[in-house]
Design an enzyme around this catalytic site. Structure first.
Site, mmCIF file in Angstrom:
data_model
loop_
_atom_site.group_PDB
_atom_site.id
_atom_site.type_symbol
_atom_site.label_atom_id
_atom_site.label_comp_id
_atom_site.label_asym_id
_atom_site.label_seq_id
_atom_site.Cartn_x
_atom_site.Cartn_y
_atom_site.Cartn_z
ATOM 1 N N GLN A 128 0.312 -1.271 -0.086
ATOM 2 C CA GLN A 128 -0.080 0.163 0.135
ATOM 3 C C GLN A 128 0.947 1.110 0.055
ATOM 4 O O GLN A 128 0.363 2.515 -0.603
ATOM 5 C CB GLN A 128 -1.179 0.059 1.069
ATOM 6 C CG GLN A 128 -2.048 -1.138 1.093
ATOM 7 C CD GLN A 128 -2.934 -0.748 0.096
ATOM 8 O OE1 GLN A 128 -3.654 0.480 -0.291
ATOM 9 N NE2 GLN A 128 -3.544 -1.530 -0.682
ATOM 10 N N ASP B 39 0.470 -4.911 10.887
ATOM 11 C CA ASP B 39 0.092 -4.995 11.980
ATOM 12 C C ASP B 39 0.616 -4.935 12.822
ATOM 13 O O ASP B 39 0.017 -4.122 13.822
ATOM 14 C CB ASP B 39 -1.395 -5.486 11.298
ATOM 15 C CG ASP B 39 -2.822 -5.206 10.597
ATOM 16 O OD1 ASP B 39 -3.210 -4.017 10.514
ATOM 17 O OD2 ASP B 39 -2.961 -5.873 10.609
ATOM 18 N N GLN C 85 2.816 -2.549 13.940
ATOM 19 C CA GLN C 85 2.866 -0.899 14.133
ATOM 20 C C GLN C 85 2.912 -0.614 15.441
ATOM 21 O O GLN C 85 3.233 0.665 15.897
ATOM 22 C CB GLN C 85 1.775 -0.888 13.733
ATOM 23 C CG GLN C 85 1.081 -0.764 11.814
ATOM 24 C CD GLN C 85 -0.737 -0.559 11.965
ATOM 25 O OE1 GLN C 85 -1.454 -0.119 12.365
ATOM 26 N NE2 GLN C 85 -0.373 -0.377 10.470
ATOM 27 N N HIS D 242 -5.917 0.276 8.071
ATOM 28 C CA HIS D 242 -6.343 -0.789 8.063
ATOM 29 C C HIS D 242 -6.825 -0.507 9.875
ATOM 30 O O HIS D 242 -5.849 -0.140 10.922
ATOM 31 C CB HIS D 242 -5.871 -2.043 8.488
ATOM 32 C CG HIS D 242 -6.547 -3.198 8.435
ATOM 33 N ND1 HIS D 242 -7.677 -3.892 8.815
ATOM 34 C CD2 HIS D 242 -5.765 -4.483 9.947
ATOM 35 C CE1 HIS D 242 -8.704 -4.794 9.258
ATOM 36 N NE2 HIS D 242 -7.385 -5.516 10.057
ATOM 37 N N GLY E 259 -2.054 -2.595 -3.490
ATOM 38 C CA GLY E 259 -1.621 -1.933 -3.729
ATOM 39 C C GLY E 259 -1.015 -1.932 -4.939
ATOM 40 O O GLY E 259 -0.593 -0.455 -5.961
ATOM 41 N N ASP F 74 -13.365 -7.305 7.890
ATOM 42 C CA ASP F 74 -12.134 -7.256 7.188
ATOM 43 C C ASP F 74 -11.040 -8.757 8.277
ATOM 44 O O ASP F 74 -10.989 -9.604 7.454
ATOM 45 C CB ASP F 74 -10.969 -6.313 6.975
ATOM 46 C CG ASP F 74 -9.934 -6.481 6.382
ATOM 47 O OD1 ASP F 74 -9.715 -6.330 5.359
ATOM 48 O OD2 ASP F 74 -8.929 -7.032 6.900
ATOM 49 N N GLU G 73 -11.530 -12.623 5.972
ATOM 50 C CA GLU G 73 -10.390 -13.336 6.010
ATOM 51 C C GLU G 73 -10.449 -14.318 6.499
ATOM 52 O O GLU G 73 -10.126 -15.725 6.079
ATOM 53 C CB GLU G 73 -8.843 -12.663 6.390
ATOM 54 C CG GLU G 73 -8.564 -11.094 5.744
ATOM 55 C CD GLU G 73 -7.285 -10.561 6.717
ATOM 56 O OE1 GLU G 73 -7.036 -9.436 6.271
ATOM 57 O OE2 GLU G 73 -7.743 -10.494 7.724
ATOM 58 N N GLU H 24 -9.266 -30.377 -9.911
ATOM 59 C CA GLU H 24 -11.131 -29.976 -9.790
ATOM 60 C C GLU H 24 -10.861 -29.709 -8.938
ATOM 61 O O GLU H 24 -12.549 -28.467 -8.110
ATOM 62 C CB GLU H 24 -11.447 -31.774 -9.632
ATOM 63 C CG GLU H 24 -11.675 -32.307 -10.578
ATOM 64 C CD GLU H 24 -12.313 -31.379 -11.697
ATOM 65 O OE1 GLU H 24 -13.448 -30.375 -12.289
ATOM 66 O OE2 GLU H 24 -12.223 -31.878 -13.175
ATOM 67 N N SER I 152 -22.300 -24.922 -16.990
ATOM 68 C CA SER I 152 -23.729 -25.747 -17.410
ATOM 69 C C SER I 152 -24.012 -26.468 -16.293
ATOM 70 O O SER I 152 -24.657 -25.814 -15.090
ATOM 71 C CB SER I 152 -22.693 -27.148 -17.088
ATOM 72 O OG SER I 152 -22.334 -27.665 -16.301
#
Length: 334
Positions: free
Chosen positions: A29, A84, A87, A109, A135, A192, A196, A228, A253
């Site tokens: 970001q 996070d 921080q 956030h 970002g 958020d 997640e 698959e 389908s």
């Protein structure tokens, strides 16, 4: 409840014109916000650790990265884009000592503000602009003349200008071109984390693994099970991304659609919904935040064990081999 959505005419960039914006961190970001704001005519100062790859990237993009104190000096808006989990420590050691009254703290956030791992002083604004995309998309859409829809929240308005500053920030990165939806730190953070854990990452990866393992245990080739249960997820998600579940069902389908409508509810049962409610309660109570912060501070032992187990699983091993056959997907391995 009516939704408030702001566009360019509602979000004049004037609130940041002629002012300095500090972007702390030049990652996913951080680089997008820095470049977009600069291209919008805003003075941007980047804070990044010298010698890191992000420091070199910022330098290559024409910035002169500095320490946090230097970047914040005289800034009207300080945008925190670092992870996070670091921080709170960076805030305590480097951001808080250099905050001046009347400045604005911005986040992408709400985790640390909402759960009070960061508690700013009352004389600063606290806002959030959360683009609903990574970002690189924020940057590439801006360069095309568009933007990525974003969320705006004001947690603390010390100057009476917090919302105007936040919307100017959203305008400067291109978000107001697409639309900026008003929310709160609580709503953004909790939804958020829930998305997640229950759907986008935790729910999806667990569903893929369970499907793959069920087929392999029943005697089917792992390579076929991979196609698959994992490879074709992109096809379905892309259809839903374009036009919701109705467009996806229109595109597949009739057989697949009937199986979807009749068998899907047998996988996501009332027991699954009850577990989702438990997970949401863990989020809203702060229990998950406490668990994650404790895990990080203790050295990420459980985190790394779980990651390594999946990284070396048969699903991932088979996938690494099969992706080499598909040059068009530009496979990336870690």
């Amino acid at each position: 409840m009516a939704v408030n959505i702001y566009y360019e005419q509602d979000a004049p960039i004037d609130a940041l014109k002629g002012k300095k914006v500090a972007v702390i961190g030049y990652g996913s970001q951080g680089h997008a916000h820095s470049l977009n704001l600069r291209d919008s005519g805003i003075q941007v100062a980047v804070a990044e650790l010298e010698g890191t790859e992000n420091f070199k990237l910022a330098t290559g993009h024409g910035f002169n990265p500095t320490d946090i104190k230097t970047a914040m000096d005289g800034a009207a808006l300080n945008i925190v884009t670092i992870p996070d989990e670091i921080q709170a420590t960076v805030y305590k050691d480097h951001i808080a000592p250099n905050l001046a009254a009347g400045q604005t703290l911005g986040f992408c956030h709400g985790f640390n503000i909402h759960f009070k791992y960061i508690v700013p002083p009352k004389d600063v604004n606290v806002v959030m602009i959360a683009p609903k995309g990574p970002g690189h998309l924020v940057r590439s859409e801006f360069e095309k003349g568009g933007g990525v829809p974003s969320l705006v929240a004001v947690e603390q308005d010390a100057t009476g200008q917090a919302k105007a500053i936040a919307l100017a920030w959203a305008n400067g990165i291109g978000g107001a071109r697409a639309g900026v939806i008003e929310t709160t730190y609580k709503e953004e953070t909790e939804t958020d984390l829930f998305g997640e854990q229950c759907v986008l990452c935790g729910g999806l990866t667990s569903l893929i693994k369970a499907g793959f393992e069920t087929l392999v245990e029943a005697g089917y080739q792992p390579e076929i099970a991979y196609f698959e249960c994992l490879h074709e997820v992109k096809l379905i998600v892309d259809l839903m991304y374009q036009g919701g579940m109705s467009y996806m069902r229109y595109s597949i389908s009739n057989t697949a659609e009937y199986g979807d409508l009749t068998r899907g509810p047998r996988i996501i049962t009332e027991q699954t919904r009850a577990e989702m409610k438990k997970i949401l309660a863990e989020i809203t109570s702060g229990r998950f935040a406490e668990e994650w912060v404790a895990e990080y501070r203790s050295g990420l032992k459980k985190f790394n064990e779980l990651y390594d187990k999946d990284h070396e699983s048969q699903l991932e091993t088979v996938g690494r081999s099969l992706r080499k056959m598909m040059k068009w997907i530009k496979a990336r391995e870690v």
